[in-house]
Design a protein around this motif. Structure first.
Motif, PDB file in Angstrom:
ATOM      1  N   ALA A 347      31.927 -10.988 -39.266  1.00 61.96           N
ATOM      2  CA  ALA A 347      31.908 -12.442 -39.462  1.00 61.96           C
ATOM      3  C   ALA A 347      31.105 -12.763 -40.717  1.00 61.96           C
ATOM      4  CB  ALA A 347      31.293 -13.136 -38.251  1.00 61.96           C
ATOM      5  N   HIS A 364      29.756 -21.081 -37.594  1.00 63.10           N
ATOM      6  CA  HIS A 364      30.388 -21.616 -36.386  1.00 63.10           C
ATOM      7  C   HIS A 364      31.824 -22.053 -36.679  1.00 63.10           C
ATOM      8  CE1 HIS A 364      26.790 -21.558 -33.787  1.00 63.10           C
ATOM      9  NE2 HIS A 364      26.187 -21.529 -34.961  1.00 63.10           N
ATOM     10  N   PHE A 367      33.694 -18.894 -36.405  1.00 63.31           N
ATOM     11  CA  PHE A 367      33.975 -18.565 -35.000  1.00 63.31           C
ATOM     12  C   PHE A 367      35.240 -19.288 -34.528  1.00 63.31           C
ATOM     13  CE2 PHE A 367      29.122 -18.014 -34.084  1.00 63.31           C
ATOM     14  CZ  PHE A 367      29.141 -16.768 -34.696  1.00 63.31           C
ATOM     15  N   SER A 371      38.839 -17.719 -33.453  1.00 62.92           N
ATOM     16  CA  SER A 371      39.433 -18.046 -32.152  1.00 62.92           C
ATOM     17  C   SER A 371      40.866 -18.537 -32.328  1.00 62.92           C
ATOM     18  CB  SER A 371      38.586 -19.108 -31.449  1.00 62.92           C
ATOM     19  OG  SER A 371      39.129 -19.432 -30.184  1.00 62.92           O
ATOM     20  N   ILE A 380      34.718 -12.155 -30.960  1.00 65.43           N
ATOM     21  CA  ILE A 380      34.071 -13.007 -31.951  1.00 65.43           C
ATOM     22  C   ILE A 380      32.562 -12.783 -31.922  1.00 65.43           C
ATOM     23  CG2 ILE A 380      33.635 -15.396 -32.642  1.00 65.43           C
ATOM     24  CD1 ILE A 380      36.437 -16.035 -31.409  1.00 65.43           C
ATOM     25  N   ALA A 420      34.955 -19.358 -26.826  1.00 70.53           N
ATOM     26  CA  ALA A 420      34.342 -19.281 -28.155  1.00 70.53           C
ATOM     27  C   ALA A 420      33.509 -20.522 -28.458  1.00 70.53           C
ATOM     28  CB  ALA A 420      35.422 -19.102 -29.218  1.00 70.53           C
TER      29      ALA A 420
END
Length: 452
Positions: A347, A364, A367, A371, A380, A420
């Motif tokens: 990530a 975020h 993320f 997803s 994740i 998530a």
């Protein structure tokens, strides 16, 4: 606070959860974990390892402190700095429990200015190795120059990461991590039935080194890169868009899966930075200026990002912007294919400097985009915790919530393995054993705008 009482410990390796645990800290480490002495009847709090942003540039700023604290406020306790300088290699920032931990940095990014020929490239790699670089970062290189970079890095025992050289067979690049899925056509060219033609088309004119040494070449490269980095998609030509259209139309799932299996077998990591890719290719999307997290960006940043969006809309008409949108959708699909075939992922965000990418908050966003691509909540979580630890060879000190490991943790109000969106439910951050409650995190978030 030197401990957390009655929490549920999440193991990111398999998603298992051990409820009703007390975690004690000492000297910035997890001293012990055991059944709670005083179980409560309130809402369950979940503890996961601190998040790691594996593609970030906060140290490019003259004063990175506000951005670093903003990152910490969103649960980022460590980061990989993706562009360095000789000065940074000489004087790495001291550990600070109010900022994320610097986990690795290169020297100056390699471009035709400081690595335009094989000889120049090899010499630059040697300089960076001697100065203590953790890895070599390539931004722009021809296949011939890349070969010299890789050979010299191999001799120095340093991994090479970064942007794929244009015109190279992606299977022949022995990168430790590929950034931004290429960028540009990058991986998509390797998934096309017209791969050979596309590779020739996107190679373009050979990049030439300056005919003589340029004083302060590294500094010049940094300035140029900063200007470009706001939105590199702005440099896309009509011919490049034609190649993008061709790559989309000739994308082959079998080739994509074969490429993903190659990455899995060769331990070639990908750091997709989907939020960065989306912000480039959909720069004028109204979702960006309406993002409530923009309140954490400085006024100067918001002004520059708004101007970048206007420039993008002026340059590209509706049909051209539609090609970019299709490209991004296919890149998200490629991330899912990579995951399904076992290719390792990290990530990352590309904060700081990229348009619409807010430090901290953008992880975020990443993320959410992972997803949308189809990754499970556990996968994740892994891309921001246990996988960075494995990539950086830090499994002995980070990546899981275990005694003896660094006390860099995130406290969540909901189970992150169930959805998530629960990764956003921060109610606390622990950095080197120092606990930050929600009330503590808000001032950290506001510090970035206060510094504007």
């Amino acid at each position: 606070m030197d401990h957390l009482a009655d929490v549920a410990v999440v193991d990111p390796r398999d998603g298992s959860i051990t409820p009703h645990q007390d975690i004690h800290f000492s000297a910035g480490r997890i001293a012990s974990i055991g059944s709670t002495a005083s179980p409560g009847g309130g809402r369950t709090r979940f503890v996961v390892p601190g998040f790691v942003d594996m593609h970030a540039h906060p140290l490019n700023l003259a004063d990175p402190t506000p951005a670093l604290r903003l990152m910490l406020s969103f649960g980022i306790t460590g980061y990989r700095q993706m562009s360095g300088t000789p000065a940074l290699l000489r004087n790495r920032p001291a550990a600070d429990s109010r900022s994320p931990r610097l986990l690795a940095t290169p020297g100056s990014v390699l471009t035709p200015i400081n690595a335009g020929t094989p000889a120049q490239a090899a010499a630059e790699v040697r300089r960076q190795a001697a100065a203590g670089a953790d890895f070599i970062k390539v931004a722009v290189a021809t296949p011939v120059v890349y070969a010299a970079i890789q050979a010299e890095a191999d001799r120095a025992g340093l991994p090479v990461v970064g942007h794929l050289p244009t015109g190279i067979d992606v299977r022949k690049a022995r990168y430790r991590s590929i950034e931004h899925l290429g960028p540009g056509l990058g991986l998509l060219a390797g998934c096309s039935d017209h791969e050979d033609h596309l590779r020739t088309a996107i190679a373009g004119a050979p990049l030439k080194a300056p005919p003589f040494p340029i004083p302060f070449a590294g500094r010049i490269a940094e300035i140029l890169i900063r200007r470009i980095v706001l939105n590199p998609a702005q440099l896309t030509t009509p011919a490049m868009l034609d190649s993008t259209r061709e790559a989309i139309d000739t994308f082959t799932e079998d080739k994509a899966r074969a490429l993903a299996r190659h990455f899995a077998a060769s331990e070639t990591w990908n750091c997709p930075t989907l939020i960065r890719v989306k912000a480039q290719q959909l720069c004028a999307d109204p979702v960006f200026p309406s993002d409530p997290d923009l309140r954490y960006a400085t006024a100067k940043e918001r002004k520059a990002w708004t101007a970048a969006a206007k420039a993008f809309r002026r340059k590209f008409d509706e049909s051209q912007r539609a090609v970019f949108a299709e490209q991004f959708a296919l890149q998200q699909r490629m991330v899912k294919i990579l995951d399904e075939e076992g290719a390792p992922l990290l990530a990352g965000t590309d904060a700081v400097g990229a348009a619409w990418v807010v430090p901290g908050a953008s992880l975020h966003d990443e993320f959410d985009l992972l997803s949308e691509a189809g990754l499970t909540p556990l996968r994740i979580l892994q891309t921001a915790t246990v996988d960075p630890a494995r990539f950086l060879h830090r499994e002995d000190v980070s990546g899981t919530v275990d005694p003896g490991k660094e006390a860099d943790l995130v406290l969540l109000s909901a189970d992150p393995t169930a959805a998530a969106t629960n990764l956003h439910q921060l109610i606390g951050v622990i950095r080197a054993g120092r606990h930050y409650s929600t009330d503590d995190l808000n001032p950290l978030r506001n510090s970035n705008t206060a510094a504007a």
